[in-house]
Design a protein around this motif. Sequence first.
Motif, PDB file in Angstrom:
ATOM      1  N   GLN A 411       5.691 100.940  77.258  1.00  0.00           N
ATOM      2  CA  GLN A 411       4.828 102.120  77.408  1.00  0.00           C
ATOM      3  C   GLN A 411       3.766 102.148  76.310  1.00  0.00           C
ATOM      4  O   GLN A 411       2.596 102.455  76.570  1.00  0.00           O
ATOM      5  CB  GLN A 411       5.686 103.388  77.353  1.00  0.00           C
ATOM      6  CG  GLN A 411       5.018 104.608  77.948  1.00  0.00           C
ATOM      7  CD  GLN A 411       5.983 105.763  78.097  1.00  0.00           C
ATOM      8  OE1 GLN A 411       6.974 105.867  77.371  1.00  0.00           O
ATOM      9  NE2 GLN A 411       5.701 106.660  79.026  1.00  0.00           N
ATOM     10  N   ASN A 412       4.170 101.787  75.097  1.00  0.00           N
ATOM     11  CA  ASN A 412       3.221 101.739  73.971  1.00  0.00           C
ATOM     12  C   ASN A 412       2.171 100.645  74.172  1.00  0.00           C
ATOM     13  O   ASN A 412       1.005 100.808  73.800  1.00  0.00           O
ATOM     14  CB  ASN A 412       3.971 101.516  72.652  1.00  0.00           C
ATOM     15  CG  ASN A 412       4.814 102.707  72.247  1.00  0.00           C
ATOM     16  OD1 ASN A 412       4.601 103.821  72.743  1.00  0.00           O
ATOM     17  ND2 ASN A 412       5.786 102.491  71.378  1.00  0.00           N
ATOM     18  N   ILE A 413       2.582  99.531  74.771  1.00  0.00           N
ATOM     19  CA  ILE A 413       1.629  98.451  75.070  1.00  0.00           C
ATOM     20  C   ILE A 413       0.571  98.940  76.052  1.00  0.00           C
ATOM     21  O   ILE A 413      -0.628  98.691  75.883  1.00  0.00           O
ATOM     22  CB  ILE A 413       2.372  97.217  75.636  1.00  0.00           C
ATOM     23  CG1 ILE A 413       3.039  96.447  74.507  1.00  0.00           C
ATOM     24  CG2 ILE A 413       1.405  96.291  76.394  1.00  0.00           C
ATOM     25  CD1 ILE A 413       3.870  95.258  74.972  1.00  0.00           C
ATOM     26  N   PHE A 414       1.014  99.663  77.081  1.00  0.00           N
ATOM     27  CA  PHE A 414       0.059 100.181  78.070  1.00  0.00           C
ATOM     28  C   PHE A 414      -0.860 101.235  77.447  1.00  0.00           C
ATOM     29  O   PHE A 414      -2.028 101.351  77.834  1.00  0.00           O
ATOM     30  CB  PHE A 414       0.795 100.756  79.276  1.00  0.00           C
ATOM     31  CG  PHE A 414       1.337  99.714  80.208  1.00  0.00           C
ATOM     32  CD1 PHE A 414       0.535  98.663  80.633  1.00  0.00           C
ATOM     33  CD2 PHE A 414       2.645  99.771  80.667  1.00  0.00           C
ATOM     34  CE1 PHE A 414       1.029  97.681  81.495  1.00  0.00           C
ATOM     35  CE2 PHE A 414       3.144  98.803  81.533  1.00  0.00           C
ATOM     36  CZ  PHE A 414       2.334  97.752  81.941  1.00  0.00           C
ATOM     37  N   LEU A 415      -0.357 102.002  76.494  1.00  0.00           N
ATOM     38  CA  LEU A 415      -1.206 102.982  75.795  1.00  0.00           C
ATOM     39  C   LEU A 415      -2.287 102.269  74.987  1.00  0.00           C
ATOM     40  O   LEU A 415      -3.467 102.660  75.027  1.00  0.00           O
ATOM     41  CB  LEU A 415      -0.358 103.862  74.879  1.00  0.00           C
ATOM     42  CG  LEU A 415      -1.128 104.874  74.016  1.00  0.00           C
ATOM     43  CD1 LEU A 415      -1.916 105.853  74.888  1.00  0.00           C
ATOM     44  CD2 LEU A 415      -0.182 105.633  73.079  1.00  0.00           C
ATOM     45  N   TYR A 416      -1.878 101.214  74.261  1.00  0.00           N
ATOM     46  CA  TYR A 416      -2.841 100.409  73.492  1.00  0.00           C
ATOM     47  C   TYR A 416      -3.905  99.812  74.426  1.00  0.00           C
ATOM     48  O   TYR A 416      -5.104  99.891  74.165  1.00  0.00           O
ATOM     49  CB  TYR A 416      -2.099  99.297  72.738  1.00  0.00           C
ATOM     50  CG  TYR A 416      -2.938  98.069  72.468  1.00  0.00           C
ATOM     51  CD1 TYR A 416      -3.835  98.040  71.397  1.00  0.00           C
ATOM     52  CD2 TYR A 416      -2.861  96.940  73.298  1.00  0.00           C
ATOM     53  CE1 TYR A 416      -4.630  96.919  71.155  1.00  0.00           C
ATOM     54  CE2 TYR A 416      -3.642  95.824  73.062  1.00  0.00           C
ATOM     55  CZ  TYR A 416      -4.526  95.816  71.994  1.00  0.00           C
ATOM     56  OH  TYR A 416      -5.318  94.716  71.769  1.00  0.00           O
TER      57      TYR A 416
END
Length: 441
Positions: A411-416
């Motif tokens: 999820q953090n990767i997609f936010l980045y």
Amino acid sequence: MNRNIYVFWGLVITTLISALDANIMQTASPTIVKQLGGMELFAWIFVVYMLASTVTVPLYGKLSDMYGRKRLLMISVGLFTIGSILCGIANSMVELVIFRGIQGLGAGGMIPLSLIIVGDLYTIEKRGRIQAVFSSIWAISSIIGPVMGSFFVEVLTWRWIFFINVPIGIATILCLVPYHEETEFKKTYIDYKGFILFGISITMLLLATNVKYPIWYIMISLISFIVFVIVERKEAHPFLPVTLFKNKGILTTNLFMLFYCLSFFGTSNFIPLYLQEGSHMSIYKSGLILLSIAAGWMFGSIPAGKWILRFGYKNLFIIGSFITAFTGLILFLFIKEMSYVTLFMILTVQGISFGLLFAIGTIAVQEFAEANIKGISTSLQMFLRNIGTSIGVMIMGLIINHAVNIVTGMQNIFLYAFSLSVVTVLLSFLIPAKTAESSKS
């Protein structure tokens, strides 16, 4: 016309061996290390190849503007084939790493020179379809490459992973022999000082993505780049011509593709891992999810040439970047609840934007460039894509490693990725709608 068919198949074969080499090593490398020893050099099998094939891309582009594409492509394929033979007979990890470097020196010219030749031979309308063929080769090889690697290791020997390149390389060169270039090439001075400084800067930057403490590598990279800029300002014939940066179309398109590869292009490396670890899915099923991106890529790239003539570059860049950002936002918000089928569909749509933007990105930098800098312009974009993808994957790896669990990490990767995709949306509005050539037609 018949000659062009031979050339086309030569370029297809070139793309095939490049794509297979990028994927076939994944399953075979642990067996190679077991037999040759030298586990501490394991990562360098991949790192040295990536360094050699990335740093040399702009040099091949520059040389192709001076000496022609055909000659350079035949040399790069020959170098790759020789490197493959040497890798196949390697008896230690040190030898294998050195020979992989030779392979990489050849690989650095194969894909960019193939794309430059496509730009020389075919109209804008046909180029989208041809690039779709090349994209499908990469997609298919990403599936059959690891399978072939396993086959060679289990049935024959890992050495055939490299020996298989030899007949393919010879076939490529034979297909290129009938090709006669019509473009006139001007031999000029080559700024080797600039290339060496540029090479040191980029090598240190790429090494920083593969070491535990990257700060020193980043500092050396930055210092080398500053010295490179100072030296180039005084150079009469700089390694990277000033016209590349004064041309708004080339500058904005390359900036766009750099940030695009920094954002969502690297996420596909982590989606199978997320499905395996987060959803306890089989390796086979988690790998098949990437077919969605491959299928979408083909649908996006095939009509790209027609759409350029109809809508212009700017509108297509805007639409493609919006699709990527929107699908990325959905992935960030709902990845935890998303079913396999829904994820497949979202990634297919995102794949369409990948195919569209990569196709028009390549065509744009060729059409925005004057004939005498078309080679360096095309290769510079290929280079920036490689850099963007390498750094993007490194950042994503850090994000997922520091997350509390794999689901949160994804999820953090997609936010980045979504955050950077907003930058690409803004950059898309700065790209000119048409080149001078397309404006006339």
